[in-house]
Design a protein around this motif. Sequence first.
Motif, mmCIF file in Angstrom:
data_model
loop_
_atom_site.group_PDB
_atom_site.id
_atom_site.type_symbol
_atom_site.label_atom_id
_atom_site.label_comp_id
_atom_site.label_asym_id
_atom_site.label_seq_id
_atom_site.Cartn_x
_atom_site.Cartn_y
_atom_site.Cartn_z
ATOM 1 N N TYR A 266 -3.082 -5.237 4.852
ATOM 2 C CA TYR A 266 -1.755 -4.516 4.683
ATOM 3 C C TYR A 266 -1.856 -3.064 5.250
ATOM 4 N N TRP A 267 -0.673 -2.738 5.917
ATOM 5 C CA TRP A 267 -0.454 -1.497 6.048
ATOM 6 C C TRP A 267 0.358 -0.457 5.295
ATOM 7 N N GLY A 268 -0.033 0.697 4.979
ATOM 8 C CA GLY A 268 0.889 1.503 4.149
ATOM 9 C C GLY A 268 2.189 2.115 4.960
ATOM 10 N N GLN A 269 3.123 2.502 4.166
ATOM 11 C CA GLN A 269 4.222 3.077 5.110
ATOM 12 C C GLN A 269 4.084 4.321 5.959
ATOM 13 N N LEU B 248 0.862 -1.169 -0.080
ATOM 14 C CA LEU B 248 -0.033 -0.013 0.221
ATOM 15 C C LEU B 248 0.840 1.163 0.080
ATOM 16 N N VAL B 249 0.958 1.927 -0.903
ATOM 17 C CA VAL B 249 1.522 3.007 -1.372
ATOM 18 C C VAL B 249 1.119 4.445 -1.081
ATOM 19 N N GLU B 250 1.322 5.252 -0.081
ATOM 20 C CA GLU B 250 0.700 6.242 0.288
ATOM 21 C C GLU B 250 1.454 7.692 -0.175
ATOM 22 N N SER B 251 0.763 8.516 -0.294
ATOM 23 C CA SER B 251 1.078 9.696 -0.821
ATOM 24 C C SER B 251 0.300 10.867 -0.596
ATOM 25 N N GLY B 252 0.727 12.013 -0.423
ATOM 26 C CA GLY B 252 -0.146 13.507 -0.110
ATOM 27 C C GLY B 252 0.155 13.955 0.915
ATOM 28 N N TYR C 80 0.010 9.535 9.231
ATOM 29 C CA TYR C 80 -1.141 8.828 8.841
ATOM 30 C C TYR C 80 -0.908 7.536 8.232
ATOM 31 N N TYR C 81 -1.621 6.290 8.289
ATOM 32 C CA TYR C 81 -1.370 5.103 7.841
ATOM 33 C C TYR C 81 -2.638 4.757 7.124
ATOM 34 N N CYS C 82 -2.480 4.318 6.112
ATOM 35 C CA CYS C 82 -3.500 3.514 5.101
ATOM 36 C C CYS C 82 -3.487 1.907 5.767
#
Length: 121
Positions: free
Chosen positions: A110-113, A4-8, A93-95
């Motif tokens: 799954y967890w984002g980074q 899970l790729v987080e951005s923003g 913040y985690y997805c």
Amino acid sequence: QVQLVESGGGLVQAGGSLRLSCAASGSRLRINAAGWYRQAPGTQRELVAAITSGGSTNYADSVKGRFTISRDNAKNTVYLQMNSLKPEDTAVYYCNADVTYELTYLRRVYWGQGTEVTVSS
């Protein structure tokens, strides 16, 4: 592996807005339920917003009326629109997403980074 790729995330002044994204990286994946959590220094991780596969949403009282969780199933992406940001929203913040690999129907959470959000006063 699935990621899970987080951005923003970023730095914003109080009253500003940010839009976080969380995308499942692999192919033939489907995000079922998903949520956004946050963790500030010295605190435990807390649920901010959640969305079901059917689109139903839930929010922490502290963000109701300001944050909106949404999803784009075609892009395997979950979003968190954050408006009227306050310094108290500062956190990593985690997805979190329940993901199905459609070729086998194997499901895993799954967890984002993590993506850092800093709100200045």
